[in-house]
Design a protein around this motif. Sequence first.
Motif, PDB file in Angstrom:
ATOM      1  N   ILE A 251     108.057 -63.234 -38.912  1.00 43.22           N
ATOM      2  CA  ILE A 251     109.145 -64.216 -38.916  1.00 43.22           C
ATOM      3  C   ILE A 251     110.109 -63.945 -37.767  1.00 43.22           C
ATOM      4  N   LEU A 252     110.471 -62.686 -37.576  1.00 42.47           N
ATOM      5  CA  LEU A 252     111.393 -62.329 -36.498  1.00 42.47           C
ATOM      6  C   LEU A 252     110.805 -62.650 -35.124  1.00 42.47           C
ATOM      7  N   ARG A 253     109.491 -62.581 -35.016  1.00 33.96           N
ATOM      8  CA  ARG A 253     108.841 -62.901 -33.749  1.00 33.96           C
ATOM      9  C   ARG A 253     108.593 -64.391 -33.581  1.00 33.96           C
ATOM     10  N   GLY A 254     108.950 -65.172 -34.584  1.00 30.88           N
ATOM     11  CA  GLY A 254     108.793 -66.617 -34.495  1.00 30.88           C
ATOM     12  C   GLY A 254     107.374 -67.102 -34.684  1.00 30.88           C
ATOM     13  N   GLU A 255     106.541 -66.304 -35.348  1.00 28.14           N
ATOM     14  CA  GLU A 255     105.146 -66.671 -35.553  1.00 28.14           C
ATOM     15  C   GLU A 255     104.957 -67.261 -36.957  1.00 28.14           C
TER      16      GLU A 255
END
Length: 608
Positions: free
Chosen positions: A377-381
């Motif tokens: 989630i933090l990596r935007g995936e």
Amino acid sequence: MTSPKLLESFRTDDERAGAGWLLRMILLFTFLGVAAQIGSHLSTYKDYVGPDPDDVMRLVEVRDWLGGQSWFDLHQYRMGPPGGMLMHWSRFVDAPIGGLILLFGLFMSPEMAEAAAAFVWPLVLILPLMAGVGLGSYRLGGKPAVVIGLVLGSMFLFTMMRFRPGGLDHHNVQLAVVALLAAFLLDPLARAWSFAVAGGLAAFALAIGAETTPLVAVAATGVAIIWAVRGQDHRRAAIAFGLAFAGFAAVFFFATTPKALWSRVTCDTLSIGFLSLAVIGGGGLAAAAAFTSQRGPLWRWGSLAVLAALAGVAALLVAPECLGNPLSSLDPMVQNLWLGGISEAQPIGKQFEVSPDAIGSIYGVGLIALGVALFRILRGEQVLAYSLLAGMIAISWIVSAIQVRGMIFTNLLSALPLSVIVADLRAHYLAHRNEPKAAIAFILAALASVPSAWAFSGAAVTIAVNKVAGVPPEEKEDEDKPACIRKDSLAEVSKLPPGRILTAFNAGPAILRFTPHAVLTGNYHRNAKGLLDGLKMATSDPAIAAALMEEDKVGYVLLCMDDPQVEALKEKFPNGFWARLARGEIPEFLEPVDAAGDPRMKIFRVIR
């Protein structure tokens, strides 16, 4: 930059191209899972019904239904005080088991038909379980994640007694439903049919048992939040999920609840309380998505706030008692002497005391999976998909911290995000074979994703520490079944004139299965009076026990000398009725009966 429409087109083509391959993988691992479960069953065979008393109780319930008891009548008339008790299990599990018994009964004896049904039913459920894991892994990580996910699913399956022949309890159905629910919610295209199926599965999970209620609530809330974030892109998905959830909840409620109980609120079944919330929440979400999807974020979030308020008011007005622990209403004596001794109902603190070596296998995999989801989630995936999955894993982990039984859902759902990270690390290793770090990362991630690897490591560490500390190894318990649940031991008991028996809680279902007698107690919280009276009889002065037995019309006392509950109560209450009876102090209101076909059993008739 690739346009969203082009990306969606590629995903659609990719899914169609991979559908046949995915189906073959699911069928292959299903076949392997079935073969492994059959092998495990045959290598340890003792009975055609599983070792869990709930497996036996399910068979008793199915027998009663096939014997003429109404579909809508879930009373267990032979358990509890006079009048029996109302069970909280679903006919939706009784129906396929009963159907198989009737089918096999066309060309088999009644006992053989039961055995065949008990053999087949848990194996059938392996297919939807593997389908959920395979499809969910595919939608998260594509083909590379599928095989890893199915391997993790197989490892989970192999350690689960629920899917071995004889597993008639409803937890295997719940696991299969939860796996499919997660898979359909992870549809990257948010197609309406996927979310309609998910809504129906969420309602079915509620109808099967209350254990999945927190998970279903989080899933439904996740769908609503995703719609609020994405708006028009998730409009049809939100409408489909909401209508299916509300509609199927109503269908399942009216299909299994007798008219006399339509207004009764219970917190362990799909009663009017949960139905109200499902209809308000599902129907409200569908309406909000239909009319406010194009009106901007404030409208969407505002409509959700109103919907949440309505659901909260409904919960307070219709079912306020369901906002807490439904078992908290049990008498303190029952909570301390019965609930406190059930291993699957223990909290995380108790697990650290009694089984520190099992902590990793219970809680470790879920925490790692949650960390992986948050990292993605933090990596935007795939933020929305991983957010939904993180919520479902988190609530299951929290439930397992309160009652360890929740860990089965945590470990199952964890296979989905872990399949992707293990697949990624495998690909990295294959591309960098000369780097030891890549190999180590892949191996450690694979091992850390398997609960049984944690269990093995915990056991090895415990053995090593105990050896250094000079602690002798624990003696293995006799694997033979306790006398009071064996068919041969109860053969003579079954010949006695029918009566209500006071005995150990675990023996209750077996006595119902093998004899015509009734029992006062069993491990079911709905039998609150029977549990309390049974504990009072076992631990009190014989005179008090006699008065309670008169009140509950108890005709026999069956003392199971090798039952853990009997041993515990004898030690804790040395002057109690059971302890005195075990020492040979027979009160005047009892007479020994020469019908206990096992020296570990003592049976007495109550004299009136």
